[in-house]
Design an enzyme around this catalytic site. Structure first.
Site, PDB file in Angstrom:
ATOM      1  N   ARG A 265      -5.931  -4.619   2.871  1.00  0.00           N
ATOM      2  CA  ARG A 265      -6.046  -5.133   1.473  1.00  0.00           C
ATOM      3  C   ARG A 265      -7.542  -6.037   1.515  1.00  0.00           C
ATOM      4  O   ARG A 265      -7.639  -6.993   2.515  1.00  0.00           O
ATOM      5  CB  ARG A 265      -5.031  -5.781   0.712  1.00  0.00           C
ATOM      6  CG  ARG A 265      -3.931  -4.684   0.458  1.00  0.00           C
ATOM      7  CD  ARG A 265      -4.131  -3.800  -0.574  1.00  0.00           C
ATOM      8  NE  ARG A 265      -3.184  -2.804  -1.028  1.00  0.00           N
ATOM      9  CZ  ARG A 265      -2.779  -1.977  -0.246  1.00  0.00           C
ATOM     10  NH1 ARG A 265      -3.600  -1.336   0.802  1.00  0.00           N
ATOM     11  NH2 ARG A 265      -1.689  -1.177  -0.526  1.00  0.00           N
ATOM     12  N   GLU A 294     -13.493  -4.148  -4.600  1.00  0.00           N
ATOM     13  CA  GLU A 294     -14.008  -2.908  -4.701  1.00  0.00           C
ATOM     14  C   GLU A 294     -13.561  -1.946  -6.074  1.00  0.00           C
ATOM     15  O   GLU A 294     -12.400  -2.329  -6.531  1.00  0.00           O
ATOM     16  CB  GLU A 294     -13.517  -2.128  -3.410  1.00  0.00           C
ATOM     17  CG  GLU A 294     -11.859  -1.997  -3.310  1.00  0.00           C
ATOM     18  CD  GLU A 294     -11.386  -1.507  -2.192  1.00  0.00           C
ATOM     19  OE1 GLU A 294     -10.659  -0.589  -2.092  1.00  0.00           O
ATOM     20  OE2 GLU A 294     -11.781  -1.924  -0.831  1.00  0.00           O
ATOM     21  N   HIS A 314     -12.876   2.496   1.809  1.00  0.00           N
ATOM     22  CA  HIS A 314     -11.280   2.601   1.658  1.00  0.00           C
ATOM     23  C   HIS A 314     -10.922   4.063   1.996  1.00  0.00           C
ATOM     24  O   HIS A 314     -10.427   4.670   1.116  1.00  0.00           O
ATOM     25  CB  HIS A 314     -11.010   2.114   0.100  1.00  0.00           C
ATOM     26  CG  HIS A 314      -9.488   1.825   0.106  1.00  0.00           C
ATOM     27  ND1 HIS A 314      -9.035   0.869  -0.901  1.00  0.00           N
ATOM     28  CD2 HIS A 314      -8.562   2.348   0.674  1.00  0.00           C
ATOM     29  CE1 HIS A 314      -7.835   0.872  -0.819  1.00  0.00           C
ATOM     30  NE2 HIS A 314      -7.579   1.489   0.195  1.00  0.00           N
TER      31      HIS A 314
END
Length: 353
Positions: A265, A294, A314
């Protein structure tokens, strides 16, 4: 990150209305469409679900399949099924208080995230980001071969450097799968820190050390993990308890040749502190799959400005096989919760609300 808000439950008709916030593809949608008890309402575009559309369609729905970015309110929900292993975007207390079920998708993405974690470690250590940039910008001719050009610390052991210590903040399934992938590189020691409330697992650690022929697998405090690790993997859950666990104080304890990898994370790492650590040489490099805030990560972001920070958007779970399995699990969770049956992966909501 947005929160999932649920305000009240209402009775539903014999057919159960289900809202799906993204088309789950040709392998998974038939699982839902094949249930005549379900009345599907599917967001038709391959982008984040429009909030106005969602609010218009969620009324009267018994279940919803959401992504990390979706926000729901004012529903009659019985179940929330998220296509993710994390559920920080869900108001878990509200879900528990209203007696709803919450499904998620652990386990199925373990291998994909572990693969990417190793890739990021190699890319960061071997200056992969810098090298790719040189080629893509047409600058290779400006960098003729040199004895130590583009050199970085080697991940595998050598005769001159026979010891490699790998550290983990968080030592769950993904961390252990990452460790398994690193064994062929000659890793000699594994150190990890984990939730202080979790019970020690010395027997498991001894079994892992024996299985992988390591000198030790050892739980230590987070400061020792930082000081001793040649590569430090951040693979812990998000939340208030781990917010900015990697900060300036911790980064200053790391070796100047060490690598930091974050595939969990973005909130676990203080971006400004990491950028400073890279800029001033406290650590060698970083491989990042997740960034706090993000996707609002522009060319002006402090980490994007650091050449020794390799950032991917990601994509740790982004394999065809894994995303298909995640979508399947999300659909199965919803079907079981509404039509009766055992959810393949249900969040334990005891202790919430």
């Amino acid at each position: 990150m947005s929160m999932l808000l649920l305000v009240r439950k209402e009775t539903v008709s014999t057919r159960y209305k289900v809202v799906v916030c993204r088309d789950l593809g040709p392998d998974v949608m038939p699982l839902l469409r094949g249930k005549p008890e379900l009345e599907l309402v599917v967001w038709p575009e391959d982008r984040a679900c429009d909030r106005r559309w969602l609010l218009e369609n969620i009324h009267g729905a018994a279940g919803v399949i959401v992504m990390l970015t979706d926000k729901v309110s004012g529903s009659s929900l019985q179940v929330v099924s998220t296509m993710s292993v994390g559920y920080e975007h869900v108001d878990v207390n509200a879900v528990a208080k209203r007696g709803l079920k919450l499904g998620y998708t652990p386990d199925v993405l373990t291998d994909a995230v572990a693969d990417l974690s190793v890739m990021l470690a190699l890319m960061a250590g071997r200056n992969g980001g810098i090298g790719i940039s040189v080629v893509q910008k047409g600058q290779w001719t400006e960098y003729p071969w040199a004895p130590f050009g583009f050199c970085g610390p080697q991940l595998s052991t050598t005769a001159a450097s026979p010891t490699r210590k790998i550290g983990f903040i968080g030592f769950g399934r993904i961390a252990q799968a990452t460790l398994a992938r690193l064994v062929p590189f000659g890793i000699t020691h594994c150190l990890y820190s984990s939730n202080p409330s979790s019970a020690p697992s010395s027997e498991r650690d001894a079994q892992l050390a024996q299985k992988y022929n390591l000198q030790s697998v050892k739980r230590v405090d987070i400061d020792e993990v930082a000081r001793e690790s040649d590569v430090l993997f951040i693979l812990a859950p998000g939340g208030s308890g781990t917010y900015h666990v990697v900060n300036e104080t911790l980064l200053r304890k790391m070796k100047p040749t060490s690598i930091l990898v974050n595939a969990s994370r973005g909130t676990l790492v203080d971006s400004d502190a990491l950028a400073k650590a890279l800029r001033e040489g406290w650590i060698w490099g970083a491989g990042i799959d997740v960034v706090e805030g993000e996707p609002q990560v522009s060319v002006d972001h402090p980490l994007v400005k650091e050449p020794k920070c390799v950032i991917v958007p990601h994509i740790a779970s982004a394999t065809l096989e894994t995303r298909r399995d995640m979508a399947t699990r999300a659909a199965q969770n919803l079907i079981a919760a509404i039509l009766g049956g055992q959810m393949p992966a249900q969040v334990d909501l005891r202790g919430f609300a």
